[in-house]
Write a protein that holds these residues in place. Sequence first.
Motif, PDB file in Angstrom:
ATOM      1  N   VAL A 160       0.864  -1.176   0.000  1.00 60.40           N
ATOM      2  CA  VAL A 160       0.000   0.000   0.000  1.00 60.40           C
ATOM      3  C   VAL A 160       0.903   1.229   0.000  1.00 60.40           C
ATOM      4  CG1 VAL A 160      -1.800   1.241   1.267  1.00 60.40           C
ATOM      5  CG2 VAL A 160      -1.769  -1.267   1.265  1.00 60.40           C
ATOM      6  N   LEU A 209      -4.309   1.668  -2.931  1.00 56.83           N
ATOM      7  CA  LEU A 209      -4.677   0.384  -2.341  1.00 56.83           C
ATOM      8  C   LEU A 209      -4.665  -0.695  -3.418  1.00 56.83           C
ATOM      9  CD1 LEU A 209      -7.726   1.412  -0.093  1.00 56.83           C
ATOM     10  CD2 LEU A 209      -5.341   1.143   0.601  1.00 56.83           C
ATOM     11  N   GLU A 210      -4.407  -1.909  -2.999  1.00 56.72           N
ATOM     12  CA  GLU A 210      -4.392  -3.033  -3.930  1.00 56.72           C
ATOM     13  C   GLU A 210      -5.812  -3.525  -4.177  1.00 56.72           C
ATOM     14  OE1 GLU A 210      -0.361  -5.464  -3.285  1.00 56.72           O
ATOM     15  OE2 GLU A 210      -1.510  -5.251  -1.453  1.00 56.72           O
ATOM     16  N   LEU A 234      -5.602  -2.339   7.799  1.00 65.92           N
ATOM     17  CA  LEU A 234      -4.412  -2.730   7.055  1.00 65.92           C
ATOM     18  C   LEU A 234      -3.354  -3.318   7.985  1.00 65.92           C
ATOM     19  CD1 LEU A 234      -4.193   0.358   4.679  1.00 65.92           C
ATOM     20  CD2 LEU A 234      -4.667  -1.983   3.970  1.00 65.92           C
ATOM     21  N   GLN A 239      -0.699  -5.572   6.266  1.00 69.07           N
ATOM     22  CA  GLN A 239      -0.438  -4.919   4.985  1.00 69.07           C
ATOM     23  C   GLN A 239       0.514  -3.744   5.225  1.00 69.07           C
ATOM     24  OE1 GLN A 239      -1.754  -5.854   1.809  1.00 69.07           O
ATOM     25  NE2 GLN A 239      -2.260  -7.678   2.997  1.00 69.07           N
ATOM     26  N   ILE A 241       2.430  -0.308   4.643  1.00 70.81           N
ATOM     27  CA  ILE A 241       2.188   0.984   4.000  1.00 70.81           C
ATOM     28  C   ILE A 241       3.528   1.669   3.779  1.00 70.81           C
ATOM     29  CG2 ILE A 241       1.011   3.208   4.152  1.00 70.81           C
ATOM     30  CD1 ILE A 241      -0.917   1.938   6.157  1.00 70.81           C
TER      31      ILE A 241
END
Length: 378
Positions: A160, A209-210, A234, A239, A241
Amino acid sequence: MGYSLLHIAEWILFLCVAISTGYLLLFAFLGCFRKSVEEDEEDTEAEKQHRMAIVIQTHAAPTDWDRLLEMYHRQTYPPELFKILIATSIPTEELSPALSRQAILIPIEKDASAGRVVQSAFASLSEQAYDLFVFLDASAKISQDLLAQINTAYNQSPSVFQLHRMYTDRHTYPVLWNAVGEEIRRSISGRGHNTCGFSASLEESGFVLEGDWLEENRDELPEDLTCQQLELYLAADRQYIQFQDHIQLKYKEEIRPSAFYRRQRRAFRTQYKSLLNALGRLPEGICSLNADLTDRCIQWAILPPVWLVHLLIFMALLTTWLQWTLALKWWGLLVLLLFALALATPDYLVDKPFNKAMKRTPFYIPGWFLSLFSKPSA
């Protein structure tokens, strides 16, 4: 007895402020060692190209919609690989009919949260697969290779992204102070955190964002989701960043002193609302050894730098008047904090207007302090 209690309270307050100052100093120092990502020209031509959805959010009609869209259509990235979506609260009848032929319109409320915009954008493209969703706002001035830069960065390090928002026209003190405050925050919560492996923070716009993650988690994201709550989701899902400081978005805006105070107050209250939401997930972060989730709780518990400076100045002056020996530690802590903020301030901001603004800072401190206790505007 009363003096002893006051003395203990003073030491407890000092300890809390010292921890906050140490946290800021640590990540400001680490941020000095992070190098910008360099693109490999040899790999750029052969890299994989991802499909992107560009979500532009606006609540005030730009003076020239054609110029706004042209800025995106001039991208060097293949036009068949990206789609433009405009999330706006402006009534459809007030928009140009040609606009709907060039972009997908997403009606949202004026106070729509980040979660509402994210879900609406994803729902508008539910029948098409996009690798990346890029969330921007209409006031951002972008380079012709913005999408190409995002694609290259994603190929080098899939994650991200938070892009670098920069204020190019700093002709008034409020705009300059806002730019300095934003850059200090990015140095600490962006560069500093990434240097030691922690995730950076998200902002209201300029993040990527994915698509796969959105598809997997769209049902779990509430519509009233804020950017800070999105960070928690996230972090809980591990996830990462990444702050892409070399991918820049340029902004030019007017900020009145009253608007600057409102922003400071809103940021202060948003931070502590986020802290209350995050505290419930602190045991989860500790037990699962999730460093990012735990760090979010610590980061939001730290006083914002501008309020930390005010508190230290107040305590240093108060203790100097009451008992000067107590004041030494407060003055020392103030020096350390100012050193941390100096480390976190990028060189491009330090110029003649910056020096003039710093000299006028004491005259604005009462306004900053009083803005914390004023009622929110409607």
